[in-house]
Design an enzyme around this catalytic site. Structure first.
Site, PDB file in Angstrom:
ATOM      1  N   SER A 172      22.998 -25.793 -16.750  1.00  0.00           N
ATOM      2  CA  SER A 172      21.706 -26.242 -16.236  1.00  0.00           C
ATOM      3  C   SER A 172      21.809 -26.359 -14.731  1.00  0.00           C
ATOM      4  O   SER A 172      22.907 -26.466 -14.167  1.00  0.00           O
ATOM      5  CB  SER A 172      21.341 -27.601 -16.842  1.00  0.00           C
ATOM      6  OG  SER A 172      20.248 -28.200 -16.174  1.00  0.00           O
ATOM      7  N   TYR A 184      23.666 -36.206 -19.687  1.00  0.00           N
ATOM      8  CA  TYR A 184      23.246 -34.810 -19.554  1.00  0.00           C
ATOM      9  C   TYR A 184      23.895 -34.117 -18.354  1.00  0.00           C
ATOM     10  O   TYR A 184      24.523 -33.061 -18.499  1.00  0.00           O
ATOM     11  CB  TYR A 184      21.726 -34.719 -19.463  1.00  0.00           C
ATOM     12  CG  TYR A 184      21.218 -33.300 -19.505  1.00  0.00           C
ATOM     13  CD1 TYR A 184      21.163 -32.601 -20.714  1.00  0.00           C
ATOM     14  CD2 TYR A 184      20.806 -32.640 -18.353  1.00  0.00           C
ATOM     15  CE1 TYR A 184      20.714 -31.287 -20.764  1.00  0.00           C
ATOM     16  CE2 TYR A 184      20.351 -31.336 -18.391  1.00  0.00           C
ATOM     17  CZ  TYR A 184      20.311 -30.662 -19.593  1.00  0.00           C
ATOM     18  OH  TYR A 184      19.876 -29.359 -19.633  1.00  0.00           O
TER      19      TYR A 184
END
Length: 326
Positions: A172, A184
């Protein structure tokens, strides 16, 4: 005299740049042959990027094995694709489930080996201020996004080695810029470093390792309702002292900013990501990294090369201030 030499150098450099660009574009466009004999395993196929990728690979003729978390996800995908796509139930946090999926895949691919694995399964929540987290909030995300990617890769590696294939790991832009508390960003930084180490270790065997770095897209991961529910849950588990340090209005302001960011930046065109995944699997010379989305290319990735103070100041300007900040 000097003007003529300067012009000659300029023409020479310009010609070199043009020829190099044309050569790179040609090399980048070359594709592997016999895709109908190549098997690809994709995780996280119930929805989002994984679901769309499976449909696209199926249309191109690949033999796709789709790992789905739920039976409904598997059934829906089977109904939307052809007879050569197979689905398996897969929980990437379970060693037994991963091993069972590998044994099934081993029988399916036979002597062909596994051309590609796309580690796409992931979760984003909870995300929020670091102080609001408990240890289980980190581990629930890390088990999917980090440990799951590593275990899937190591378990399927002998089959990929057999085919001299591809490992495609979905990271990401938040694996380049840490903009949120929670597991995350940590997990995506881990995917980046794991992929880099893996690529350098196994390139001798003809295996290519590619990293996909999507920007913000409209998927289940960026859905506002679950994000807000998790923020309320995190707030409710705080002690009165911690709540008081942030102030009664902090949560509402934080949620408001999340809404603004998601509504302004999330792209609905998921094919920008799956195109990168397809190229990583089909190109004769796949790229090491793929930045998917305009926000990734012109925002997050350039930002990741800037001094840390630039990102710190930017986030300080955007995020709300706690009531008792100094």
């Amino acid at each position: 005299m000097y003007s003529s030499l300067d012009n000659l150098w300029l023409y020479g450099i310009s010609t070199f740049v043009v020829l190099w660009t044309l050569g790179w574009l040609y090399r980048d466009s070359l594709e592997v042959e016999n895709v109908k004999e190549k098997y690809v395993f994709v995780t996280g196929c119930d929805s989002g990027f994984g679901n769309l990728l499976c449909k696209r690979l199926d249309q191109r003729g690949f033999r796709v094995i789709a790992g789905c978390l739920t039976e409904k996800g598997a059934d829906d995908l089977n109904m939307a694709t052809g007879p050569y796509l197979k689905t398996v139930l897969l929980d990437v946090t379970s060693t037994a489930s991963i091993q069972k999926a590998m044994e099934y895949t081993k029988q399916e691919v036979g002597d062909n080996g596994l051309w590609g694995i796309v580690n796409n399964a992931g979760r984003s929540l909870p995300m929020g201020p670091t102080e609001w987290m408990r240890m289980e909030d980190y581990t629930s995300t890390l088990k999917v996004n980090m440990t799951g990617v590593i275990e899937m890769t190591l378990t399927f590696l002998p089959l990929i080695k057999q085919a001299q294939g591809r490992i495609v790991n979905v990271a990401s832009v938040l694996g380049r810029v840490a903009a949120n508390g929670g597991g995350y960003c940590i997990s995506k930084f881990a995917v980046e470093s794991f992929s880099d180490c893996l690529r350098r270790d196994i390139h001798y065997f003809g295996i290519k390792v590619c990293i996909i770095e999507p920007g913000f897209f409209k998927t289940a991961v960026t859905s506002l309702d679950p994000i807000e529910r998790e923020l309320h849950r995190l707030w409710n588990q705080l002690t009165p002292e911690v709540k008081a340090s942030y102030g009664d209005k902090y949560l509402d302001k934080y949620i408001q900013i999340q809404r603004l960011i998601m509504n302004a930046s999330c792209d609905s065109d998921l094919s920008k990501v799956t195109n990168c995944m397809e190229h990583a699997l089909m190109s004769s010379y796949p790229r090491t990294r793929y930045s998917a989305g305009w926000d990734a290319k012109f925002g997050w990735i350039p930002l990741s090369y800037m001094p840390s103070c630039v990102i710190d100041i930017g986030l300080k300007l955007v995020m709300p201030r706690p009531a008792k900040s100094v």
